[in-house]
Design an enzyme around this catalytic site. Sequence first.
Site, PDB file in Angstrom:
ATOM      1  CE  LYS A 198      -2.955   2.657   3.147  1.00  0.00           C
ATOM      2  NZ  LYS A 198      -3.909   2.585   4.258  1.00  0.00           N
ATOM      3  CE  LYS A 200      -1.221   7.362   4.518  1.00  0.00           C
ATOM      4  NZ  LYS A 200      -2.645   7.286   4.915  1.00  0.00           N
ATOM      5  CG  ASP A 228      -4.884   6.165   1.950  1.00  0.00           C
ATOM      6  OD1 ASP A 228      -5.767   6.981   1.611  1.00  0.00           O
ATOM      7  OD2 ASP A 228      -4.528   6.006   3.131  1.00  0.00           O
ATOM      8  CG  ASN A 230      -4.864   9.945   3.813  1.00  0.00           C
ATOM      9  OD1 ASN A 230      -3.659   9.703   3.858  1.00  0.00           O
ATOM     10  ND2 ASN A 230      -5.747   9.256   4.517  1.00  0.00           N
ATOM     11  CD  GLU A 253      -6.866   3.454   2.842  1.00  0.00           C
ATOM     12  OE1 GLU A 253      -6.848   4.011   3.953  1.00  0.00           O
ATOM     13  OE2 GLU A 253      -6.069   2.536   2.518  1.00  0.00           O
ATOM     14  CG  ASN A 276      -8.570   5.449   7.064  1.00  0.00           C
ATOM     15  OD1 ASN A 276      -8.033   5.478   5.967  1.00  0.00           O
ATOM     16  ND2 ASN A 276      -8.293   6.342   8.007  1.00  0.00           N
ATOM     17  CG  ASP A 300      -7.544   2.409  13.767  1.00  0.00           C
ATOM     18  OD1 ASP A 300      -7.488   2.075  14.968  1.00  0.00           O
ATOM     19  OD2 ASP A 300      -6.653   3.054  13.197  1.00  0.00           O
ATOM     20  CG  HIS A 327      -6.688   3.061   9.337  1.00  0.00           C
ATOM     21  ND1 HIS A 327      -6.569   3.639  10.590  1.00  0.00           N
ATOM     22  CD2 HIS A 327      -6.093   3.917   8.480  1.00  0.00           C
ATOM     23  CE1 HIS A 327      -5.946   4.792  10.473  1.00  0.00           C
ATOM     24  NE2 HIS A 327      -5.646   4.986   9.215  1.00  0.00           N
ATOM     25  CG  ASN A 329      -2.421   7.263  12.537  1.00  0.00           C
ATOM     26  OD1 ASN A 329      -1.261   7.627  12.398  1.00  0.00           O
ATOM     27  ND2 ASN A 329      -3.451   8.070  12.325  1.00  0.00           N
TER      28      ASN A 329
END
Length: 431
Positions: A198, A200, A228, A230, A253, A276, A300, A327, A329
Amino acid sequence: MTADLTITAVHLTPILVADPPLLNTQGVHQPYTPRLIIEVETADGITGVGETYGDAKYLELAQPFAKKLMGRQVSDLNGLFTVADEVAVDDSRVSGRVDVGGLRGVQTADKLRLSVVSGFEVACLDALGKALGLPVHALLGGKVRDSVEYSAYLFYKWAAHPEGVPAEPDDWGAAVDPAGVVAQARAFTERYGFTSFKLKGGVFPPDEEIAAIRALAEAFPGHPLRLDPNGAWSVETSLRVAAELGDVLEYLEDPALGTPAMAEVAAKAGVPLATNMCVTTFGEIPEAFAKGAVQVVLSDHHYWGGLRATQQLAAVSRTFGVGVSMHSNTHLGISLAAMTHVAATVPDLHHACDSHYPWQSEDVLTERIAFEGGRVTVSDAPGLGVELDRDRLAFLHRRWLDDDGALRDRDDAAAMRVAHPDWVTPSVPRW
């Protein structure tokens, strides 16, 4: 002899742990990030451990919450939510603000409470498991798999934090282009055996991130890939990226921000969408599922209020034909152990879970949790199956005490301004 499960002490230890300069659409990770370690002790001297966010707003809520637990039974897991409702939340801490790193959406008092409850629930389950001689997964109904698969969590990354900023060194190197991303993926594979990846995104213009995914697809043919950004893209950009990468993506995502935009993308993309961000509470499920906005929900347990809430989310998602995974963090080994226990009990877990753990060079456990072939073995030891390293916990707490307050709240935009003073938190969509 019956165990005395009365809670007689609760210890809260805020810490700062090293974090590499990982980039996201909001900025860059600070050199240290706050976490909160929770210990719940019973009358028999059994201690259970939990972990959650350590920013000041979480600590301020956890302190009165901890006091209200004294004298309650460690097995009274439902009562944790009742206690949370009795604790006031400072509206100025959450009103109109975005959550940790700006990557979860708008904060609410209820979301804040759930993130605090999650750490206490894990600590109580750990203590209860130790008291009964049962692993946490047994308390959750029993495991359906002996190991849990995790995905390599790739980031665009600087080689180091800005010059002059106190930080811990790391050996990952820079990753600011497709070649760097592929090199990072190879390192993850060599060190931990991951077979899915994955990235970011939301950091560079979409064409650059498309190129990075294409490079990964060429380097790791047939391996599941995810991207992802965001919520950094418009609907139009999201659809263009989906068209460009539809043949290699497992899912996309949170390409766009919010359920309405995600629904628009989902209707035309031809690529499953995961989230998420637009589904992080049960109240957000009806609109998202009714509109077909997401095909995979990334749970999460810190968001949803614990491990049992994660199981409930999985059941609801299964009812509506929506997939589920997990998910991540920035987190330490306690949270990874908790994730692994609950993931082991979810029947339809068809996607590898996310984990930041390989990025964290520091931990509070006596032994780091190991990835073998990209998987974590589910512990059958009582409780979570982990043990606190008291010396290490004290060291990381001392770092928190010595901080002047600049790092006690995660702020990726502030960290970026150290290197780029004119940086402002980008408005979305960025592209």
